[in-house]
Scaffold this active site. Sequence first.
Site, mmCIF file in Angstrom:
data_model
loop_
_atom_site.group_PDB
_atom_site.id
_atom_site.type_symbol
_atom_site.label_atom_id
_atom_site.label_comp_id
_atom_site.label_asym_id
_atom_site.label_seq_id
_atom_site.Cartn_x
_atom_site.Cartn_y
_atom_site.Cartn_z
ATOM 1 N N ASN A 91 0.861 -1.180 0.000
ATOM 2 C CA ASN A 91 0.000 0.000 0.000
ATOM 3 C C ASN A 91 0.902 1.236 0.000
ATOM 4 O OD1 ASN A 91 -2.409 -1.469 0.158
ATOM 5 N ND2 ASN A 91 -2.255 -1.630 2.372
ATOM 6 N N GLY A 97 -4.634 3.270 1.763
ATOM 7 C CA GLY A 97 -4.686 2.460 2.975
ATOM 8 C C GLY A 97 -3.394 2.346 3.739
ATOM 9 N N HIS A 104 6.572 -1.592 3.556
ATOM 10 C CA HIS A 104 6.296 -2.950 4.029
ATOM 11 C C HIS A 104 5.481 -3.692 2.983
ATOM 12 C CE1 HIS A 104 3.138 -0.237 5.562
ATOM 13 N NE2 HIS A 104 2.304 -1.242 5.413
HETATM 14 P P1 AMP Z 1 -0.661 -0.500 5.925
HETATM 15 O O1 AMP Z 1 -2.089 -0.220 6.263
HETATM 16 O O2 AMP Z 1 -0.441 -1.011 4.528
HETATM 17 O O3 AMP Z 1 0.249 0.699 6.246
HETATM 18 O O4 AMP Z 1 -0.215 -1.684 6.855
HETATM 19 C C1 AMP Z 1 0.175 -1.518 8.171
HETATM 20 C C2 AMP Z 1 -0.061 -2.819 8.854
HETATM 21 O O5 AMP Z 1 0.657 -2.832 10.063
HETATM 22 C C3 AMP Z 1 -1.521 -3.085 9.206
HETATM 23 O O6 AMP Z 1 -1.971 -4.271 8.537
HETATM 24 C C4 AMP Z 1 -1.496 -3.254 10.721
HETATM 25 O O7 AMP Z 1 -2.380 -4.244 11.176
HETATM 26 C C5 AMP Z 1 -0.054 -3.611 10.975
HETATM 27 N N1 AMP Z 1 0.459 -3.286 12.297
HETATM 28 C C6 AMP Z 1 0.269 -2.140 13.004
HETATM 29 N N2 AMP Z 1 0.917 -2.200 14.175
HETATM 30 C C7 AMP Z 1 1.551 -3.405 14.200
HETATM 31 C C8 AMP Z 1 2.389 -4.064 15.159
HETATM 32 N N3 AMP Z 1 2.721 -3.488 16.313
HETATM 33 N N4 AMP Z 1 2.830 -5.302 14.864
HETATM 34 C C9 AMP Z 1 2.496 -5.901 13.697
HETATM 35 N N5 AMP Z 1 1.717 -5.330 12.750
HETATM 36 C C10 AMP Z 1 1.243 -4.098 13.011
#
Ligand code: AMP
Length: 118
Positions: A91, A97, A104
């Site tokens: 994303n 999103g 990542h």
């Molecule tokens: P995005 O929305 O593409 O920026 O993805 C960010 C992702 O990080 C989301 O799917 C969240 O659920 C995940 N996320 C947020 N905090 C953590 C955390 N502490 N450990 C693992 N995943 C996380």
Amino acid sequence: MSPTTAAECLFCRIVAGEVPAAVVAETDRSVAFRDVSPQAPTHVLVVPRRHVANAADLAEASAEELSDVVALAGQVAVREGLAGAYRMVFNTGAGAGQTVFHAHLHVLGGRPLSWPPG
Ligand code: AMP
């Protein structure tokens, strides 16, 4: 331009071991850990150790580091038994999103994945 600095970045803190995460694999360039809010039976995030905002910025900074993220994601998919049926997603931007502004790669699988994603 990254909206967050490395010092305040959640994923930098996970890479540094300052915030706990379920790490499933790592290389000298990338770390893979389980998403805290999984959207599929397997939902792993693969991040570069370098702090950059998104995948395109990572490609500009280091093609080798982007390649390492994608290769590690593929290895995780095999280890998780996804058998060639999985999705990789970057994303990019809040409108798409993105909520964490450290590049990542989502690796999702273990259930039927519709296309287009909606
Ligand atoms: P995005 O929305 O593409 O920026 O993805 C960010 C992702 O990080 C989301 O799917 C969240 O659920 C995940 N996320 C947020 N905090 C953590 C955390 N502490 N450990 C693992 N995943 C996380």
